[in-house]
Design a protein around this motif. Structure first.
Motif, PDB file in Angstrom:
ATOM      1  N   GLY A 135    -142.165 -19.969 -49.050  1.00 21.34           N
ATOM      2  CA  GLY A 135    -143.075 -19.590 -49.896  1.00 21.34           C
ATOM      3  C   GLY A 135    -144.329 -21.089 -49.757  1.00 21.34           C
ATOM      4  N   GLU A 136    -144.077 -21.996 -48.814  1.00 19.30           N
ATOM      5  CA  GLU A 136    -145.618 -23.079 -48.774  1.00 19.30           C
ATOM      6  C   GLU A 136    -146.209 -22.459 -48.415  1.00 19.30           C
ATOM      7  OE1 GLU A 136    -144.270 -26.401 -46.328  1.00 19.30           O
ATOM      8  OE2 GLU A 136    -141.330 -26.248 -47.095  1.00 19.30           O
ATOM      9  N   LEU A 137    -146.590 -21.820 -47.859  1.00 21.19           N
ATOM     10  CA  LEU A 137    -148.381 -20.855 -47.183  1.00 21.19           C
ATOM     11  C   LEU A 137    -147.519 -19.729 -48.280  1.00 21.19           C
ATOM     12  CD1 LEU A 137    -148.963 -21.507 -43.471  1.00 21.19           C
ATOM     13  CD2 LEU A 137    -149.313 -23.155 -45.716  1.00 21.19           C
ATOM     14  N   VAL A 138    -148.894 -19.113 -48.792  1.00 21.93           N
ATOM     15  CA  VAL A 138    -149.363 -18.366 -50.168  1.00 21.93           C
ATOM     16  C   VAL A 138    -150.008 -17.341 -49.301  1.00 21.93           C
ATOM     17  CG1 VAL A 138    -148.033 -19.540 -51.886  1.00 21.93           C
ATOM     18  CG2 VAL A 138    -150.684 -19.198 -51.610  1.00 21.93           C
ATOM     19  N   PRO A 139    -149.886 -15.694 -49.645  1.00 23.13           N
ATOM     20  CA  PRO A 139    -150.868 -14.827 -48.921  1.00 23.13           C
ATOM     21  C   PRO A 139    -151.688 -15.308 -49.783  1.00 23.13           C
ATOM     22  CG  PRO A 139    -148.641 -13.394 -49.929  1.00 23.13           C
ATOM     23  CD  PRO A 139    -148.391 -14.945 -50.590  1.00 23.13           C
ATOM     24  N   GLY A 140    -152.993 -14.963 -48.803  1.00 25.61           N
ATOM     25  CA  GLY A 140    -154.596 -14.807 -49.295  1.00 25.61           C
ATOM     26  C   GLY A 140    -155.179 -16.557 -48.985  1.00 25.61           C
ATOM     27  N   GLU A 141    -153.767 -17.345 -48.945  1.00 27.34           N
ATOM     28  CA  GLU A 141    -154.232 -18.901 -48.446  1.00 27.34           C
ATOM     29  C   GLU A 141    -154.629 -19.521 -47.652  1.00 27.34           C
ATOM     30  OE1 GLU A 141    -151.992 -23.031 -48.295  1.00 27.34           O
ATOM     31  OE2 GLU A 141    -150.950 -21.898 -49.333  1.00 27.34           O
ATOM     32  N   GLU A 142    -155.621 -20.282 -47.397  1.00 32.49           N
ATOM     33  CA  GLU A 142    -156.951 -20.328 -46.114  1.00 32.49           C
ATOM     34  C   GLU A 142    -156.361 -21.193 -45.676  1.00 32.49           C
ATOM     35  OE1 GLU A 142    -160.889 -22.245 -47.193  1.00 32.49           O
ATOM     36  OE2 GLU A 142    -161.389 -20.342 -47.711  1.00 32.49           O
ATOM     37  N   ILE A 143    -155.970 -21.427 -44.042  1.00 32.59           N
ATOM     38  CA  ILE A 143    -155.249 -22.194 -43.527  1.00 32.59           C
ATOM     39  C   ILE A 143    -156.333 -22.792 -42.537  1.00 32.59           C
ATOM     40  CG2 ILE A 143    -153.105 -20.855 -43.004  1.00 32.59           C
ATOM     41  CD1 ILE A 143    -154.361 -19.715 -40.532  1.00 32.59           C
ATOM     42  N   PRO A 144    -155.650 -24.212 -42.041  1.00 32.48           N
ATOM     43  CA  PRO A 144    -156.771 -24.855 -41.120  1.00 32.48           C
ATOM     44  C   PRO A 144    -157.599 -24.213 -39.905  1.00 32.48           C
ATOM     45  CG  PRO A 144    -154.433 -26.164 -41.254  1.00 32.48           C
ATOM     46  CD  PRO A 144    -154.308 -24.619 -42.041  1.00 32.48           C
TER      47      PRO A 144
ATOM     48  N   PRO B  53    -163.025 -18.759 -43.478  1.00 30.43           N
ATOM     49  CA  PRO B  53    -161.705 -19.579 -42.025  1.00 30.43           C
ATOM     50  C   PRO B  53    -160.525 -18.487 -42.123  1.00 30.43           C
ATOM     51  CG  PRO B  53    -162.301 -20.881 -44.610  1.00 30.43           C
ATOM     52  CD  PRO B  53    -163.407 -19.908 -44.497  1.00 30.43           C
ATOM     53  N   SER B  54    -159.765 -18.880 -41.468  1.00 31.57           N
ATOM     54  CA  SER B  54    -158.300 -18.112 -41.339  1.00 31.57           C
ATOM     55  C   SER B  54    -157.708 -17.842 -42.769  1.00 31.57           C
ATOM     56  CB  SER B  54    -157.629 -18.139 -40.129  1.00 31.57           C
ATOM     57  OG  SER B  54    -158.261 -17.928 -39.234  1.00 31.57           O
ATOM     58  N   LYS B  55    -157.088 -16.770 -43.324  1.00 30.30           N
ATOM     59  CA  LYS B  55    -156.278 -17.243 -44.708  1.00 30.30           C
ATOM     60  C   LYS B  55    -155.034 -16.050 -44.172  1.00 30.30           C
ATOM     61  CE  LYS B  55    -159.573 -16.286 -47.407  1.00 30.30           C
ATOM     62  NZ  LYS B  55    -160.708 -15.816 -48.748  1.00 30.30           N
ATOM     63  N   ILE B  56    -153.576 -16.752 -44.227  1.00 30.06           N
ATOM     64  CA  ILE B  56    -152.744 -16.100 -44.643  1.00 30.06           C
ATOM     65  C   ILE B  56    -152.312 -14.515 -44.630  1.00 30.06           C
ATOM     66  CG2 ILE B  56    -150.234 -15.825 -45.474  1.00 30.06           C
ATOM     67  CD1 ILE B  56    -150.850 -18.163 -43.675  1.00 30.06           C
ATOM     68  N   THR B  57    -152.252 -13.398 -44.475  1.00 27.91           N
ATOM     69  CA  THR B  57    -152.151 -12.055 -44.621  1.00 27.91           C
ATOM     70  C   THR B  57    -151.452 -12.177 -46.495  1.00 27.91           C
ATOM     71  OG1 THR B  57    -151.414  -9.666 -44.004  1.00 27.91           O
ATOM     72  CG2 THR B  57    -149.681 -11.280 -44.224  1.00 27.91           C
ATOM     73  N   THR B  58    -152.010 -10.705 -46.679  1.00 28.41           N
ATOM     74  CA  THR B  58    -151.698 -10.603 -47.758  1.00 28.41           C
ATOM     75  C   THR B  58    -150.662  -9.002 -48.116  1.00 28.41           C
ATOM     76  OG1 THR B  58    -153.565  -9.161 -48.885  1.00 28.41           O
ATOM     77  CG2 THR B  58    -153.180 -11.237 -49.305  1.00 28.41           C
ATOM     78  N   ASP B  59    -150.402  -8.575 -46.758  1.00 28.60           N
ATOM     79  CA  ASP B  59    -149.584  -7.264 -46.303  1.00 28.60           C
ATOM     80  C   ASP B  59    -148.198  -7.923 -46.527  1.00 28.60           C
ATOM     81  OD1 ASP B  59    -148.056  -5.678 -45.362  1.00 28.60           O
ATOM     82  OD2 ASP B  59    -149.323  -5.064 -43.531  1.00 28.60           O
ATOM     83  N   LYS B  60    -147.635  -7.223 -47.994  1.00 26.94           N
ATOM     84  CA  LYS B  60    -147.010  -7.288 -47.975  1.00 26.94           C
ATOM     85  C   LYS B  60    -145.519  -7.276 -47.019  1.00 26.94           C
ATOM     86  CE  LYS B  60    -147.014  -7.037 -53.495  1.00 26.94           C
ATOM     87  NZ  LYS B  60    -147.895  -8.652 -53.008  1.00 26.94           N
TER      88      LYS B  60
END
Length: 127
Positions: A26-35, A71-78
């Protein structure tokens, strides 16, 4: 972004695993931008092509997505997110079973020991 790279596995796969672990806890959450790829390469002190390859792999696995000029983001696909945790858990159990199988410990004894150690570790974290 501290990663201790090993000499066994390709660096780009170790970067993918790093992201999977951060997603799983959970340190990276769905929809969060990554570097950006370049920023990641600088932070992790790897070749930009390695960062690019890691991002390509994560996109293919459905872990991240990139929209045009964003920017790339963490997926929101559960479903994809659930697979990450399951994959890491199965991998850890496989490694554990492989390492203890040669000792010929009865399964029930092993499960009891795992239960005790797991509970003790959780108690330590809560203290």
């Amino acid at each position: 972004m501290n990663v201790n790279f090993n000499n066994r596995d390709p660096v780009y796969l170790q970067i993918v695993r790093y992201f999977k672990e951060k997603i799983a806890v959970g340190e990276l959450v769905p929809g969060e931008e990554i570097p950006s790829r370049r920023e990641l390469a600088n932070r992790m002190k790897v070749n930009p092509n390695t960062a690019q390859r890691a991002y390509k792999e994560m996109e293919e696995q459905g872990l991240i997505y990139t929209e045009k000029n964003h920017p790339s983001k963490i997926t929101t696909d559960k479903k994809a997110l659930g697979k990450v945790r399951d994959e890491l858990l199965v991998e850890a159990v496989d490694m554990f079973v492989t390492s203890v199988r040669s000792i010929n410990v009865p399964v029930e004894e092993l499960l009891d020991l795992v239960r005790v150690k797991y509970t003790a570790n959780n108690d330590d974290k809560e203290a």
